[in-house]
Design a protein around this motif. Structure first.
Motif, PDB file in Angstrom:
ATOM      1  N   LYS A   1      33.880  29.023  44.216  1.00 48.73           N
ATOM      2  CA  LYS A   1      35.144  28.428  43.781  1.00 48.73           C
ATOM      3  C   LYS A   1      36.129  28.200  44.928  1.00 48.73           C
TER       4      LYS A   1
ATOM      5  N   SER B   1      35.064  41.153  46.583  1.00 49.60           N
ATOM      6  CA  SER B   1      35.660  40.575  47.777  1.00 49.60           C
ATOM      7  C   SER B   1      37.146  40.886  47.838  1.00 49.60           C
ATOM      8  N   GLY B   2      37.902  39.950  48.350  1.00 48.14           N
ATOM      9  CA  GLY B   2      39.335  40.142  48.507  1.00 48.14           C
ATOM     10  C   GLY B   2      39.713  40.344  49.962  1.00 48.14           C
ATOM     11  N   PHE B   3      38.809  40.003  50.857  1.00 44.13           N
ATOM     12  CA  PHE B   3      39.100  40.199  52.279  1.00 44.13           C
ATOM     13  C   PHE B   3      40.166  39.228  52.748  1.00 44.13           C
TER      14      PHE B   3
ATOM     15  N   ARG C   1      30.499  44.412  35.321  1.00 45.79           N
ATOM     16  CA  ARG C   1      31.706  44.365  36.132  1.00 45.79           C
ATOM     17  C   ARG C   1      32.691  45.421  35.635  1.00 45.79           C
TER      18      ARG C   1
ATOM     19  N   VAL D   1      31.273  31.179  38.943  1.00 45.42           N
ATOM     20  CA  VAL D   1      32.085  31.559  37.781  1.00 45.42           C
ATOM     21  C   VAL D   1      31.987  30.556  36.626  1.00 45.42           C
TER      22      VAL D   1
ATOM     23  N   TYR E   1      40.470  27.483  48.421  1.00 48.25           N
ATOM     24  CA  TYR E   1      41.381  27.214  47.308  1.00 48.25           C
ATOM     25  C   TYR E   1      42.359  26.080  47.609  1.00 48.25           C
TER      26      TYR E   1
ATOM     27  N   HIS F   1      35.560  43.561  41.525  1.00 47.40           N
ATOM     28  CA  HIS F   1      36.269  42.612  42.394  1.00 47.40           C
ATOM     29  C   HIS F   1      37.733  42.823  42.090  1.00 47.40           C
TER      30      HIS F   1
ATOM     31  N   THR G   1      29.464  35.413  37.502  1.00 46.18           N
ATOM     32  CA  THR G   1      30.484  36.387  37.128  1.00 46.18           C
ATOM     33  C   THR G   1      31.582  35.696  36.345  1.00 46.18           C
TER      34      THR G   1
ATOM     35  N   GLU H   1      30.933  39.312  47.870  1.00 46.45           N
ATOM     36  CA  GLU H   1      31.048  37.912  47.456  1.00 46.45           C
ATOM     37  C   GLU H   1      32.358  37.303  47.951  1.00 46.45           C
ATOM     38  N   PRO H   2      32.481  37.136  49.256  1.00 44.84           N
ATOM     39  CA  PRO H   2      33.727  36.608  49.812  1.00 44.84           C
ATOM     40  C   PRO H   2      33.836  35.094  49.675  1.00 44.84           C
ATOM     41  N   GLY H   3      35.038  34.643  49.425  1.00 39.79           N
ATOM     42  CA  GLY H   3      35.325  33.210  49.453  1.00 39.79           C
ATOM     43  C   GLY H   3      36.244  32.937  50.637  1.00 39.79           C
ATOM     44  N   LYS H   4      37.484  33.364  50.452  1.00 35.81           N
ATOM     45  CA  LYS H   4      38.521  33.130  51.465  1.00 35.81           C
ATOM     46  C   LYS H   4      38.105  33.546  52.872  1.00 35.81           C
TER      47      LYS H   4
ATOM     48  N   HIS I   1      29.387  46.225  39.596  1.00 36.46           N
ATOM     49  CA  HIS I   1      30.193  45.285  40.362  1.00 36.46           C
ATOM     50  C   HIS I   1      31.675  45.579  40.181  1.00 36.46           C
TER      51      HIS I   1
ATOM     52  N   SER J   1      42.631  39.730  45.774  1.00 42.13           N
ATOM     53  CA  SER J   1      42.658  39.166  47.122  1.00 42.13           C
ATOM     54  C   SER J   1      43.582  39.933  48.063  1.00 42.13           C
TER      55      SER J   1
ATOM     56  N   ALA K   1      31.520  32.877  47.476  1.00 37.23           N
ATOM     57  CA  ALA K   1      32.197  32.546  46.213  1.00 37.23           C
ATOM     58  C   ALA K   1      32.498  31.046  46.176  1.00 37.23           C
TER      59      ALA K   1
HETATM   60  C1  LIG Z   1      37.325  34.497  43.362  1.00 42.12           C
HETATM   61  C2  LIG Z   1      36.298  35.539  43.372  1.00 42.12           C
HETATM   62  C3  LIG Z   1      35.761  35.989  44.589  1.00 42.12           C
HETATM   63  C4  LIG Z   1      36.243  35.513  45.937  1.00 42.12           C
HETATM   64  O1  LIG Z   1      37.508  36.039  46.255  1.00 42.12           O
HETATM   65  P1  LIG Z   1      38.147  35.782  47.710  1.00 42.12           P
HETATM   66  O2  LIG Z   1      39.476  36.430  47.647  1.00 42.12           O
HETATM   67  O3  LIG Z   1      38.227  34.307  47.912  1.00 42.12           O
HETATM   68  O4  LIG Z   1      37.245  36.387  48.712  1.00 42.12           O
HETATM   69  C5  LIG Z   1      34.754  36.921  44.520  1.00 42.12           C
HETATM   70  N1  LIG Z   1      34.306  37.399  43.334  1.00 42.12           N
HETATM   71  C6  LIG Z   1      34.799  36.988  42.147  1.00 42.12           C
HETATM   72  C7  LIG Z   1      34.244  37.530  40.893  1.00 42.12           C
HETATM   73  C8  LIG Z   1      35.812  36.049  42.139  1.00 42.12           C
HETATM   74  O5  LIG Z   1      36.315  35.653  40.955  1.00 42.12           O
END
Ligand SMILES: *Cc1c(COP(=O)(O)O)cnc(C)c1O
Length: 402
Positions: free
Chosen positions: A49, A217-219, A133, A70, A356, A182, A91, A259-262, A180, A185, A47
């Motif tokens: 962002k 995501s949200g791990f 979604r 995004v 972030y 999401h 997304t 789709e993990p970011g954190k 999909h 977090s 992700a």
């Molecule tokens: C922000 C976001 C993520 C990433 O979330 P994390 O909590 O950072 O893993 C994944 N998918 C979508 C659609 C998001 O907006």
């Protein structure tokens, strides 16, 4: 991360400074792929962002990751980093139809989270496959500021509206190639997450032409000492088994996407600041650093805890400090935190500064955004220069005569 290395980087590149250790990113990425080895087709889409420096994106490309984006600007960053449009998913939420159109024409997978957009897109481009979604209405974790799966969330199409989606698909002849979700977090409870995945499987069953299911995501990763992370191994075991069963019933080998970011970048980051002043008031000792919520907003915006370490004074006794910034507003990083005794000019290190943090930085108070350094196999690369006064003036009219 070694204290001396970080101190040396501040000496070399100045303060405040963001540092990202790609060894950490690589091992987090690997722990995800290792947890899903029994799934034949797995795709991790980072992700963007969370941390969007183009060099970090290039590193993800080396790891064979895809990207979750995004905005059209994030898509462009990804393409510029060398990603194949096929490895990017878009997304968006609340963006214009024109932006969605433009991204679709770049060959990027579109993920739609709104019935009216879905209908319009289907009418105009019935041949371009889209992902939908879903909002499963399950609070997977975290607080209401970071949870996006609840009933009044602006994200996703409610599962109660799936019949409506099907009507649009039938009427337009459009193709749905993915579903999909999401849900937000900080997932700790795997069983709650799995309940949400069941809802996504129920939805998936109703579409005949899927290529993938994207579980979002949200791990969670640890922020405080003693914090727990999402147990990715347990999640991998349980979800892989269920996913493989689903594919068998569905009659097709689908791709499992995340789709993990954190999870991928949070712990790779260190934010280094220098102490400008120590201020003793009647009740508190403040340590004021050369930064503020202009560079690092999470503590003020989400009430997040970030561990703070005094790099300059290891091993001495701890005292209580409130660590604050230099912005002319309340910008408290930490209240009454035990930190090794601080004197002026010490370097304080904020942990979990990968996700972030820089990506949310601003120029408030007309301050420069910090420099960013990336460590690749422990070797430092300056990946973003500190801003200069020219950046502050950029795009402003300088010769207006009135
Ligand atoms: C922000 C976001 C993520 C990433 O979330 P994390 O909590 O950072 O893993 C994944 N998918 C979508 C659609 C998001 O907006």
């Amino acid at each position: 991360m070694n204290r001396d290395t970080l101190l040396q980087l501040v000496k070399e590149y100045g303060s405040p400074l963001y540092v990202y250790d790609t060894n950490v990113i690589e091992s987090q990425y690997k722990s995800m792929t290792d947890a899903f080895t029994t799934v034949k087709r797995l795709q991790i889409n980072y992700a963007v962002k969370a941390m969007s420096n183009i060099n970090i994106l290039k590193f993800f490309k080396k790891l064979k990751s895809g990207l979750d984006t995004v905005s059209i600007q994030e898509v462009r960053l990804g393409l510029q980093a060398g990603f194949d449009p096929k490895d990017v998913i878009f997304t968006p939420n609340g963006v214009s139809f024109e932006e969605i159109e433009m991204v679709a024409k770049m060959g990027v997978q579109i993920n739609i989270d709104n019935l009216s957009i879905l209908e319009l897109f289907g009418q105009r481009y019935p041949k371009i496959p889209v992902c939908i979604r879903i909002n499963p209405h399950i609070m997977a974790g975290g607080n209401s500021k970071i949870s996006v799966g609840h009933i009044d969330s602006k994200f996703g199409i409610s599962i109660y509206q799936v019949p409506h989606i099907k009507r649009i698909v039938d009427n337009t002849g459009m193709l749905i190639n993915g579903v999909h979700m999401h849900t937000g977090s900080d997932i700790l409870d795997i069983d709650t997450f799995l309940r949400a995945t069941e809802i996504l499987f129920d939805t998936a069953e109703q579409f005949d032409n899927l290529d993938f299911i994207d579980f979002g995501s949200g791990f969670k990763v640890p922020y405080r000492p003693g914090d727990k992370a999402t147990n990715i191994k347990e999640l991998g075991q349980k979800l892989s088994k269920r996913f493989n069963e689903f594919c068998k019933d569905y009659g097709k080998e689908l791709t499992l996407r995340f789709e993990p970011g954190k999870f991928l970048v949070s712990e790779s980051g260190y934010f280094l600041t220098s102490v400008n002043v120590i201020k003793q008031t009647t009740s508190t000792v403040f340590a004021g650093v050369d930064s503020g919520f202009n560079h690092f907003v999470r503590p003020m915006m989400y009430n997040s805890y970030h561990h703070i370490e005094n790099l300059s004074n290891p091993g001495v006794k701890e005292r209580y400090y409130s660590v604050v910034g230099y912005i002319c507003e309340a910008d408290t990083f930490a209240s009454n935190r035990r930190i090794e005794e601080i004197t002026e000019d010490d370097v304080l290190c904020f942990h979990n500064a990968g996700a972030y943090c820089f990506s949310m930085a601003s120029n408030y108070n007309s301050r420069y955004k910090p420099a960013e350094v990336m460590l690749v196999k422990d070797k430092p690369y300056l990946i973003r220069e500190r801003e200069t006064f020219g950046d502050i003036l950029k795009n402003q009219e300088l010769d207006l005569d009135f």
